[in-house]
Design an enzyme around this catalytic site. Structure first.
Site, PDB file in Angstrom:
ATOM      1  N   LYS A 309      25.697 -27.592  -7.948  1.00  0.00           N
ATOM      2  CA  LYS A 309      26.412 -28.517  -8.835  1.00  0.00           C
ATOM      3  C   LYS A 309      27.217 -27.795  -9.921  1.00  0.00           C
ATOM      4  O   LYS A 309      28.284 -28.274 -10.317  1.00  0.00           O
ATOM      5  CB  LYS A 309      25.430 -29.491  -9.491  1.00  0.00           C
ATOM      6  CG  LYS A 309      24.919 -30.566  -8.551  1.00  0.00           C
ATOM      7  CD  LYS A 309      24.112 -31.603  -9.286  1.00  0.00           C
ATOM      8  CE  LYS A 309      23.546 -32.615  -8.306  1.00  0.00           C
ATOM      9  NZ  LYS A 309      22.849 -33.723  -8.917  1.00  0.00           N
ATOM     10  N   TYR A 454      12.848 -40.579  -6.497  1.00  0.00           N
ATOM     11  CA  TYR A 454      12.910 -41.749  -5.608  1.00  0.00           C
ATOM     12  C   TYR A 454      12.179 -41.549  -4.282  1.00  0.00           C
ATOM     13  O   TYR A 454      12.126 -42.462  -3.457  1.00  0.00           O
ATOM     14  CB  TYR A 454      14.352 -42.208  -5.378  1.00  0.00           C
ATOM     15  CG  TYR A 454      15.190 -41.319  -4.490  1.00  0.00           C
ATOM     16  CD1 TYR A 454      15.821 -40.209  -5.013  1.00  0.00           C
ATOM     17  CD2 TYR A 454      15.361 -41.601  -3.146  1.00  0.00           C
ATOM     18  CE1 TYR A 454      16.589 -39.392  -4.221  1.00  0.00           C
ATOM     19  CE2 TYR A 454      16.140 -40.794  -2.329  1.00  0.00           C
ATOM     20  CZ  TYR A 454      16.753 -39.685  -2.881  1.00  0.00           C
ATOM     21  OH  TYR A 454      17.509 -38.874  -2.083  1.00  0.00           O
TER      22      TYR A 454
HETATM   23  P1  NAP Z   1      16.153 -29.149 -12.453  1.00  0.00           P
HETATM   24  O1  NAP Z   1      17.526 -28.823 -12.935  1.00  0.00           O
HETATM   25  O2  NAP Z   1      15.403 -28.133 -11.688  1.00  0.00           O
HETATM   26  O3  NAP Z   1      15.280 -29.530 -13.762  1.00  0.00           O
HETATM   27  C1  NAP Z   1      13.937 -29.837 -13.664  1.00  0.00           C
HETATM   28  C2  NAP Z   1      13.390 -30.223 -15.027  1.00  0.00           C
HETATM   29  O4  NAP Z   1      12.056 -30.650 -14.829  1.00  0.00           O
HETATM   30  C3  NAP Z   1      13.337 -29.090 -16.011  1.00  0.00           C
HETATM   31  O5  NAP Z   1      13.534 -29.591 -17.308  1.00  0.00           O
HETATM   32  C4  NAP Z   1      11.923 -28.558 -15.858  1.00  0.00           C
HETATM   33  O6  NAP Z   1      11.383 -28.005 -17.033  1.00  0.00           O
HETATM   34  C5  NAP Z   1      11.175 -29.819 -15.570  1.00  0.00           C
HETATM   35  N1  NAP Z   1      10.005 -29.555 -14.768  1.00  0.00           N
HETATM   36  C6  NAP Z   1       9.971 -29.008 -13.531  1.00  0.00           C
HETATM   37  N2  NAP Z   1       8.697 -28.904 -13.103  1.00  0.00           N
HETATM   38  C7  NAP Z   1       7.922 -29.392 -14.108  1.00  0.00           C
HETATM   39  C8  NAP Z   1       6.524 -29.554 -14.254  1.00  0.00           C
HETATM   40  N3  NAP Z   1       5.666 -29.172 -13.285  1.00  0.00           N
HETATM   41  N4  NAP Z   1       6.059 -30.088 -15.397  1.00  0.00           N
HETATM   42  C9  NAP Z   1       6.905 -30.479 -16.358  1.00  0.00           C
HETATM   43  N5  NAP Z   1       8.250 -30.343 -16.289  1.00  0.00           N
HETATM   44  C10 NAP Z   1       8.749 -29.808 -15.160  1.00  0.00           C
HETATM   45  O7  NAP Z   1      16.127 -30.458 -11.568  1.00  0.00           O
HETATM   46  P2  NAP Z   1      17.144 -31.697 -11.651  1.00  0.00           P
HETATM   47  O8  NAP Z   1      18.304 -31.459 -10.772  1.00  0.00           O
HETATM   48  O9  NAP Z   1      17.405 -32.018 -13.064  1.00  0.00           O
HETATM   49  O10 NAP Z   1      16.302 -32.841 -10.942  1.00  0.00           O
HETATM   50  C11 NAP Z   1      15.116 -33.352 -11.547  1.00  0.00           C
HETATM   51  C12 NAP Z   1      14.559 -34.464 -10.670  1.00  0.00           C
HETATM   52  O11 NAP Z   1      15.419 -35.580 -10.734  1.00  0.00           O
HETATM   53  C13 NAP Z   1      14.509 -34.116  -9.183  1.00  0.00           C
HETATM   54  O12 NAP Z   1      13.337 -33.447  -8.880  1.00  0.00           O
HETATM   55  C14 NAP Z   1      14.595 -35.460  -8.507  1.00  0.00           C
HETATM   56  O13 NAP Z   1      13.311 -35.970  -8.296  1.00  0.00           O
HETATM   57  C15 NAP Z   1      15.318 -36.307  -9.528  1.00  0.00           C
HETATM   58  N6  NAP Z   1      16.683 -36.628  -9.052  1.00  0.00           N
HETATM   59  C16 NAP Z   1      16.919 -37.921  -8.713  1.00  0.00           C
HETATM   60  C17 NAP Z   1      18.172 -38.295  -8.277  1.00  0.00           C
HETATM   61  C18 NAP Z   1      18.415 -39.720  -7.901  1.00  0.00           C
HETATM   62  O14 NAP Z   1      19.506 -40.030  -7.406  1.00  0.00           O
HETATM   63  N7  NAP Z   1      17.481 -40.621  -8.131  1.00  0.00           N
HETATM   64  C19 NAP Z   1      19.204 -37.362  -8.200  1.00  0.00           C
HETATM   65  C20 NAP Z   1      18.924 -36.039  -8.543  1.00  0.00           C
HETATM   66  C21 NAP Z   1      17.662 -35.697  -8.978  1.00  0.00           C
HETATM   67  P3  NAP Z   1      11.617 -26.463 -17.475  1.00  0.00           P
HETATM   68  O15 NAP Z   1      12.874 -26.464 -18.287  1.00  0.00           O
HETATM   69  O16 NAP Z   1      10.413 -26.143 -18.241  1.00  0.00           O
HETATM   70  O17 NAP Z   1      11.757 -25.677 -16.195  1.00  0.00           O
END
Ligand code: NAP
Length: 569
Positions: A309, A454
């Site tokens: 992205k 989701y």
């Molecule tokens: P990302 O950039 O990897 O960010 C993940 C975030 O979650 C970071 O802030 C991380 O904290 C935190 N995190 C990861 N593991 C954790 C844990 N075990 N305990 C507490 N915090 C934790 O991922 P992203 O792209 O933002 O996506 C996040 C989630 O959004 C995805 O996993 C997915 O389920 C969801 N999503 C949904 C859609 C949709 O259309 N509904 C689209 C995209 C994503 P740190 O900063 O400490 O690493």
């Protein structure tokens, strides 16, 4: 009745063949017949894998009965030798005997490998070709290389069809395969595709590059080659029977992407709105590989997912204000002149479901997480005038995002002391097999909980929230809304949101991660009234939902309700 072989051969006209041939396997002939009987109505073009039988010659009389009963079926007999990737342990001569008997049995086509042809005498091969349609095949189970050299060798042997199957180790291998098919399909009847997860492009688009047909599995679990998708998916999801030179190609690019629901959702939207387009899952192991394919396929638009992205931004000629602000692009458009333009629809994916329920101006919202999606959420909500708080596992990252977006960083210990209009989970906690929650029950002092996860449709966090009478917004709504905006950008038509939501809900149910009703109730003691913090009254009146958007077919209220409605097709 014995029909002469030349009559069979003349029936094999490329334009009469369906585009999908279903590979049928079974432990014995009865097993193959049972499978074929259940498939033949929808799949009149089949391949019987005789090499899966312990004694192929002995099984042929039984198979003849099926062929006699189903003159509408066109069936290939394949008895692939073990040395060439099949299960038949015999030599080339024994293979020829079986295929010759298969021809007499009533099979219209036989498949024989180049390696066997090289062993047999030319007269033996010529005799086989006189009796039945011959597919001369070559399989590379490791790579896509030397296609032209292989074909020079293959052309030494007369055949009705030349079938070249390689393995895609990059997305660009599909382009190589399609260029190869284009180069030869005017002179020869070609069949070509790449195996492997990355070969999906050639499995769907090979037919428009000149492959007379392609192969599909009868069902998931009955694949006869790596990366094979089912015949049903090829026809229903990818609409392979209508793919032509004018079909526009879109896809979701990321690493990994096999879990993505985007192909199911976007292909359904294209079908519903009669857009001549197909949407593929592109497993790009590098940006370079992905970008090499874009002009050659050519790709008209991409949904960009992790980890590209941010990286894609540098490749764009221009982008919308949100992409610039967030620094990430999830939607790419390729214009006629080849220039790439970027959009960010993740922001709409978060904002729209909330705006359908509350007024965001002044709403108090806690975002849990500080990664890519949290970033889009915080920028989007700040733009709408919300008061945004951030909490994150790594405080420094949360603080940095708060500083950048003029949001407020909260210490985890302070979360339980506060109340919010909305809490948004933007972490992977609760996703897939992960049954954890990013917050504890006592921290859920909010009117709405929006869990962006989701898959599964119901997370531990959502269950906790429902138990506290908090209104839950499922992550499916974000997924559908961001996809709906993409569809509108690409097609210029309003997105069929109800249909998109419906197909994803159904797909999640099939995966066993669908809505809550099917799940056993969680054995959870109800807290005593005095222990149960009463959800605070909404800080803002919930007025927006009464507006025109509320009248829309519940995009997410959602998935469950929409799923129960019949959908017009
Ligand atoms: P990302 O950039 O990897 O960010 C993940 C975030 O979650 C970071 O802030 C991380 O904290 C935190 N995190 C990861 N593991 C954790 C844990 N075990 N305990 C507490 N915090 C934790 O991922 P992203 O792209 O933002 O996506 C996040 C989630 O959004 C995805 O996993 C997915 O389920 C969801 N999503 C949904 C859609 C949709 O259309 N509904 C689209 C995209 C994503 P740190 O900063 O400490 O690493």
């Amino acid at each position: 009745m014995q029909v002469s072989s030349t009559v069979f051969a003349s029936r094999i006209q490329r334009f009469r063949l369906p585009r999908v041939c279903v590979a049928v396997v079974g432990e014995d002939a009865t097993n193959i017949i049972d499978r074929a009987e259940s498939l033949v109505r929808d799949n009149p073009f089949m391949e019987f894998r005789l090499d899966y039988l312990s004694n192929p010659a002995a099984g042929l009389p039984k198979l003849k009965h099926f062929l006699d009963l189903h003159p509408e079926a066109t069936v290939i007999a394949t008895c692939r030798r073990a040395v060439n990737g099949g299960k038949f342990k015999g030599g080339a001569a024994a293979q020829l005997d079986i295929l010759t008997t298969a021809a007499a049995t009533g099979f219209q086509l036989v498949d024989i490998e180049l390696q066997s042809a090289e062993i047999l005498k030319p007269a033996e091969l010529a005799e086989l070709k006189d009796r039945v349609g011959v597919i001369l095949s070559f399989h590379d189970f490791k790579a896509t290389k030397k296609l032209e050299d292989t074909f020079v060798e293959m052309k030494r042997y007369p055949a009705d069809f030349y079938k070249v199957v390689s393995t895609a180790t990059t997305l660009y291998d599909n382009v190589q395969m399609m260029k190869f098919l284009q180069a030869h399909s005017a002179q020869h009847e070609m069949v070509g595709l790449c195996m492997g997860e990355q070969g999906i492009i050639s499995r769907v688009l090979g037919v428009r590059a000149g492959s007379v047909f392609t192969f599909g599995a009868a069902t998931r679990g009955e694949e006869t080659a790596p990366g094979q998708v089912t015949a049903g998916e090829l026809r229903d999801t990818y609409r392979i029977e209508m793919v032509d030179a004018a079909t526009q190609v879109y896809g979701v690019a990321g690493d990994p992407v096999s879990h993505s629901m985007s192909p199911i959702m976007m292909n359904a939207a294209f079908r519903r709105e009669t857009v001549n387009a197909v949407f593929l899952a592109l497993h790009a192991k590098s940006m370079k590989d992905l970008m090499a394919c874009v002009p050659d396929i050519p790709i008209r638009g991409l949904s960009i997912t992790m980890p590209y992205k941010q990286d894609i931004v540098a490749a764009l000629s221009n982008s919308d204000a949100l992409t610039k602000q967030v620094g990430a692009c999830n939607t790419m458009v390729r214009s006629q002149d080849g220039k790439l333009y970027g959009f960010n629809t993740d922001v709409a994916g978060v904002v729209v479901p909330l705006e359908q329920r509350i007024t965001l101006q002044g709403a108090k919202i806690l975002v849990v997480g500080a990664g890519g999606v949290a970033r889009a959420a915080v920028f989007g909500l700040k733009n709408k005038g919300a008061e945004v708080f951030i909490v994150n596992r790594t405080p420094e990252k949360g603080q940095a995002l708060a500083k950048l977006t003029k949001a407020k960083y909260l210490k985890r210990a302070d979360v339980a002391k506060m109340s919010f209009d909305v809490i948004i989970n933007a972490t992977p906690m609760g996703m897939g097999a992960n049954r954890q929650s990013p917050l504890e029950e006592k921290e859920l002092n909010t009117k709405f909980l929006f869990d962006l996860v989701y898959v599964p449709a119901e997370t531990k966090l959502m269950k906790m929230a429902r138990a506290r009478n908090i209104q839950v917004i499922p992550g499916l709504e974000m997924f559908v809304q961001q996809g709906a905006r993409q569809f509108e950008i690409w097609s210029g038509k309003p997105a069929p949101i109800a249909e998109m939501s419906f197909v994803v809900t159904k797909a999640l149910e099939r995966l066993g991660v669908g809505p809550v009703e099917e799940e056993p109730p969680a054995p959870k003691p109800q807290p005593r009234a005095e222990e149960k913090p009463a959800p605070k009254p909404p800080a803002k009146p919930v007025v927006k939902a009464a507006g025109k958007k509320a009248a829309k077919p519940a995009p997410g209220k959602s998935a469950k309700k929409v799923a129960k409605k019949p959908v017009k097709r």
